[in-house]
Design a protein around this motif. Structure first.
Motif, PDB file in Angstrom:
ATOM      1  N   THR A  95       0.273   4.829  -6.888  1.00  0.00           N
ATOM      2  CA  THR A  95      -0.359   5.043  -5.489  1.00  0.00           C
ATOM      3  C   THR A  95      -1.000   3.809  -5.015  1.00  0.00           C
ATOM      4  OG1 THR A  95      -0.674   7.315  -6.153  1.00  0.00           O
ATOM      5  CG2 THR A  95      -2.331   6.602  -4.572  1.00  0.00           C
ATOM      6  N   GLY A  98       1.828   1.365  -3.654  1.00  0.00           N
ATOM      7  CA  GLY A  98       2.284   1.994  -2.245  1.00  0.00           C
ATOM      8  C   GLY A  98       1.169   1.435  -1.369  1.00  0.00           C
ATOM      9  N   ARG A  99       0.102   1.704  -1.600  1.00  0.00           N
ATOM     10  CA  ARG A  99      -1.220   1.370  -0.677  1.00  0.00           C
ATOM     11  C   ARG A  99      -1.337   0.007  -0.546  1.00  0.00           C
ATOM     12  NH1 ARG A  99      -5.862   4.257  -3.133  1.00  0.00           N
ATOM     13  NH2 ARG A  99      -5.172   6.078  -2.144  1.00  0.00           N
ATOM     14  N   PRO A 114      -7.304   7.521  -7.362  1.00  0.00           N
ATOM     15  CA  PRO A 114      -6.334   7.424  -6.341  1.00  0.00           C
ATOM     16  C   PRO A 114      -7.097   7.398  -5.245  1.00  0.00           C
ATOM     17  CG  PRO A 114      -6.437   9.580  -7.248  1.00  0.00           C
ATOM     18  CD  PRO A 114      -7.077   8.577  -8.295  1.00  0.00           C
ATOM     19  N   GLU A 115      -8.624   7.462  -5.153  1.00  0.00           N
ATOM     20  CA  GLU A 115      -9.329   7.402  -3.795  1.00  0.00           C
ATOM     21  C   GLU A 115      -9.091   6.426  -3.070  1.00  0.00           C
ATOM     22  OE1 GLU A 115     -13.422   9.298  -4.902  1.00  0.00           O
ATOM     23  OE2 GLU A 115     -12.459   8.536  -6.521  1.00  0.00           O
ATOM     24  N   CYS A 116      -8.947   6.276  -1.703  1.00  0.00           N
ATOM     25  CA  CYS A 116      -8.800   5.075  -0.862  1.00  0.00           C
ATOM     26  C   CYS A 116     -10.242   4.369  -0.815  1.00  0.00           C
ATOM     27  CB  CYS A 116      -8.279   5.424   0.359  1.00  0.00           C
ATOM     28  SG  CYS A 116      -7.808   4.043   1.533  1.00  0.00           S
ATOM     29  N   ARG A 165       4.225  10.587   1.047  1.00  0.00           N
ATOM     30  CA  ARG A 165       3.789  11.482   1.696  1.00  0.00           C
ATOM     31  C   ARG A 165       2.290  11.718   1.572  1.00  0.00           C
ATOM     32  NH1 ARG A 165       7.921  14.550  -0.393  1.00  0.00           N
ATOM     33  NH2 ARG A 165       6.121  16.174  -1.448  1.00  0.00           N
ATOM     34  N   TRP A 166       1.475  11.481   0.464  1.00  0.00           N
ATOM     35  CA  TRP A 166       0.211  12.047   0.102  1.00  0.00           C
ATOM     36  C   TRP A 166      -0.514  10.731   0.122  1.00  0.00           C
ATOM     37  CZ3 TRP A 166       0.628  16.967   0.193  1.00  0.00           C
ATOM     38  CH2 TRP A 166       1.419  17.351  -0.221  1.00  0.00           C
ATOM     39  N   GLY A 167      -1.931  11.157   0.877  1.00  0.00           N
ATOM     40  CA  GLY A 167      -2.870  10.294   0.855  1.00  0.00           C
ATOM     41  C   GLY A 167      -3.664  10.442  -0.757  1.00  0.00           C
ATOM     42  N   GLY A 168      -4.509   9.389  -0.923  1.00  0.00           N
ATOM     43  CA  GLY A 168      -5.440   9.248  -2.193  1.00  0.00           C
ATOM     44  C   GLY A 168      -6.197  10.750  -2.368  1.00  0.00           C
ATOM     45  N   ARG A 222       1.043  -2.548  -0.923  1.00  0.00           N
ATOM     46  CA  ARG A 222       2.301  -2.647  -0.371  1.00  0.00           C
ATOM     47  C   ARG A 222       2.288  -2.750   1.157  1.00  0.00           C
ATOM     48  NH1 ARG A 222       7.842  -3.028  -2.370  1.00  0.00           N
ATOM     49  NH2 ARG A 222       8.413  -1.509  -0.592  1.00  0.00           N
ATOM     50  N   ALA A 223       1.546  -1.686   1.624  1.00  0.00           N
ATOM     51  CA  ALA A 223       1.593  -1.576   3.042  1.00  0.00           C
ATOM     52  C   ALA A 223       0.593  -2.269   3.701  1.00  0.00           C
ATOM     53  CB  ALA A 223       1.114   0.093   3.412  1.00  0.00           C
ATOM     54  N   GLU A 230      -3.161   7.764   5.437  1.00  0.00           N
ATOM     55  CA  GLU A 230      -3.363   6.210   4.993  1.00  0.00           C
ATOM     56  C   GLU A 230      -2.167   5.724   4.851  1.00  0.00           C
ATOM     57  OE1 GLU A 230      -4.661   5.807   0.531  1.00  0.00           O
ATOM     58  OE2 GLU A 230      -5.783   7.596   1.377  1.00  0.00           O
ATOM     59  N   PRO A 231      -1.630   4.581   5.086  1.00  0.00           N
ATOM     60  CA  PRO A 231      -0.495   4.185   4.837  1.00  0.00           C
ATOM     61  C   PRO A 231       0.029   3.854   3.420  1.00  0.00           C
ATOM     62  CG  PRO A 231      -1.920   2.319   5.687  1.00  0.00           C
ATOM     63  CD  PRO A 231      -2.557   3.529   5.785  1.00  0.00           C
ATOM     64  N   SER A 232       1.091   4.178   3.026  1.00  0.00           N
ATOM     65  CA  SER A 232       1.550   4.037   1.692  1.00  0.00           C
ATOM     66  C   SER A 232       2.850   3.637   1.634  1.00  0.00           C
ATOM     67  CB  SER A 232       1.419   5.336   0.975  1.00  0.00           C
ATOM     68  OG  SER A 232       1.622   5.304  -0.485  1.00  0.00           O
ATOM     69  N   ASP A 233       3.450   2.843   0.819  1.00  0.00           N
ATOM     70  CA  ASP A 233       4.961   2.159   0.751  1.00  0.00           C
ATOM     71  C   ASP A 233       5.469   2.068  -0.455  1.00  0.00           C
ATOM     72  OD1 ASP A 233       7.325   1.136   1.490  1.00  0.00           O
ATOM     73  OD2 ASP A 233       6.545  -0.721   2.044  1.00  0.00           O
ATOM     74  N   PRO A 234       5.669   2.977  -1.373  1.00  0.00           N
ATOM     75  CA  PRO A 234       6.147   2.827  -2.734  1.00  0.00           C
ATOM     76  C   PRO A 234       7.265   2.255  -2.620  1.00  0.00           C
ATOM     77  CG  PRO A 234       5.451   5.103  -2.083  1.00  0.00           C
ATOM     78  CD  PRO A 234       5.510   4.654  -1.168  1.00  0.00           C
TER      79      PRO A 234
END
Lengths: 364, 364
Positions: free
Chosen positions: B82, B85-86, B55-57, A284-287, B88-89, A269-273
């Protein structure tokens, strides 16, 4: 009440209204439905799910697309009749697109009589099935159908667990008997509090169902007058590792934990800290990866502190796995009642509270 | 962490976006807000309240009318970063009608730095206020403002309780010190489980706040290594008198109950039970009358069984009464920690679980 292992097909009505599901019922006539909707239904369906349990007036107005359900094993639940009276007084009463559905034991109790007099659909709860063991009757099947889910898979998951437990083999048979031993051994050693700790927020309401099942089935006086039972504690991993974990790790040593994890598809899943993020590499890590790391970290911390941890892993969150999970707990609780020498199917103390309420109202 | 009695005015932003309130935060940075919204806000506002804790999506998509809040005392919460970051994407990032609000201790932690770099509103949590004691900082004031409620009344209710407790007089002073004695005396006698049993469904999430406050503050090893603490149990009257009451009445005698009732306006509501209704005269009673009878009946049943019951009655469910209730519990828990000789303001065991999680993710 021999029907704690009951899981048979239910003849559901051909059509349900497509709007909200208004569910008048409480305790065992509500919690399985609530658990299934929150665990399995999509967000838009969850918003259309409306339990009417407490007698408090909540300002709800009837709409023609509402599907009404009146659920009560005995057909004599005070809260339910309060809601029937209140809804009947509304202008929308009788103008539904689909008639109400009544779920009750079909023994000519007042609710069954009302359903017959009005020509509503009547779905029976079998006589041998106790209220809090009714997930595999219409109490569970109807919400699954309303949410477009497959109740045949739900029942198949449950039947598989019954078969494995009776044969004492297979992954679920092993889990059920292991949990019965953990409950019984724990009780003898003073571990009388058990936490259900799912690392899946969608299982939070399953915790409410589980609390009733454990508390009402096992909190009893035995024949010798001694007081037995385990205290069930509701939790949900991501939240309660920030809220209750301190108590379990450092407080009195009378707690066991059932940690439940759920598989996932590892979809990126997209993530952009931003650059200020204090966790290098978090992107690098998804939820779901983080959730799994939390579950593993918490398990290590609990075991390191000498606390009993039982872990159940479900490959997915779907009809079959929920059917298996709920039936496994019905079996654990029924068998644990026998091991603790209490009747896991009655609730004598609750009845006394109900009688006092009626007396206060001058109804008895 | 001397700020457990803190209740001072907060300089809130002049405007908040009118859409959903997306609240990224967990534990003490979420539960006061969640409790206040569910207890006091109207139904349409409750539907626009969206905690982003786990943190679950969850598939949430940003909308321009969303009001974003990033809340963390330390500014170093994994779940929060988390979500940052999510979000922001997403394509909607930066296109809000009102800029995000950051609530944190303003000590140049990474979250405060981010707020400054982006020009967002930064509302400070005072250094001396511990995370789970933060209801009377911006963590409580901001959701009240968003919901159009009066945070000045909320603070005034709290200050009144602090004054009465310090002077050891008045109804709240009596309640607080009585509850401290009940906790301490109960612990010495083996009553180590306490149930918060509100007969008001809107107080259900206050129970989640209370569970963290009691569990994390009092579940501790004392200096002599002995393990102390009380187990808090969440319940809500109308539901749990059908679900947990059996365990409290007939199970092991180690449970005390704090029964909370709320006044009401006795407004008649229409009710029209059909002829099949098994409760003659039910139509005479409104839902609130039935609720009160249930609370009285349950109290009698508990006391008749020899169980410790403490009853707190709130005249109404409003800002002042919630301020008083939450502050009273902060005082009870802080004072009980001192009585039990544990530090009610730290949470050493939780930190070890967090470190293990980061190690699993290769972040440390």
């Amino acid at each position: 009440m021999a029907g704690w292992r009951f899981a048979e097909e239910v003849a559901l009505p051909a059509a349900l209204a497509p709007g909200r599901l208004l569910w008048c019922g409480i305790g065992g006539s509500l919690l399985p439905a609530d658990a299934l909707i929150h665990a399995l239904a999509g967000a838009s369906l969850r918003h259309r799910w409306q339990p009417l349990a407490s007698p408090e007036c909540n300002g709800l107005r009837l709409e023609p697309e509402d599907q009404l359900v009146f659920a009560s094993k005995s057909g004599r639940t005070l809260e339910l009749w309060t809601w029937i009276g209140r809804l009947r007084a509304q202008s929308g009463w009788g103008r539904w697109r689909q008639a109400p559905v009544v779920i009750t034991q079909d023994d000519e109790n007042p609710l069954a009589q009302l359903a017959r007099a009005e020509g509503w659909t009547l779905l029976p709860i079998p006589e041998q099935v106790g209220g809090r063991y009714s997930a595999f009757t219409a109490i569970g099947a109807l919400p699954l159908r309303w949410a477009g889910l497959d109740s045949a898979k739900f029942l198949a998951g449950a039947r598989d667990v019954v078969a494995q437990t009776e044969q004492g083999c297979g992954p679920w048979g092993t889990r059920v008997w292991g949990m019965v031993r953990a409950f019984q051994g724990g009780f003898l050693r003073g571990t009388d509090q058990w936490v259900l700790l799912p690392y899946a927020t969608r299982l939070e309401t399953v915790g409410a169902w589980w609390v009733q099942l454990v508390a009402e089935s096992l909190g009893k006086q035995a024949k010798d007058g001694s007081r037995r039972g385990l205290t069930p504690i509701r939790a949900v991993g991501p939240q309660d590792q920030h809220a209750q974990l301190q108590r379990w790790l450092d407080g009195p040593r009378n707690v066991g934990v059932v940690l439940v994890t759920v598989g996932h598809d590892h979809a990126a899943e997209p993530s952009d800290p931003p650059s200020q993020c204090p966790f290098p590499g978090l992107g690098r890590w998804g939820g779901e990866d983080i959730l799994r790391a939390q579950a593993e970290g918490t398990r290590e911390a609990l075991e390191g502190a000498g606390i009993s941890v039982v872990q159940w892993h479900l490959d997915a969150l779907d009809e079959a796995s929920l059917g298996a999970f709920l039936m496994a707990w019905q079996l654990v609780v029924g068998l644990s009642g026998m091991a603790l020498e209490v009747d896991p199917f009655d609730q004598p103390a609750v009845e006394s509270g109900k009688r006092r309420t009626l007396a206060k109202l001058g109804i008895s």
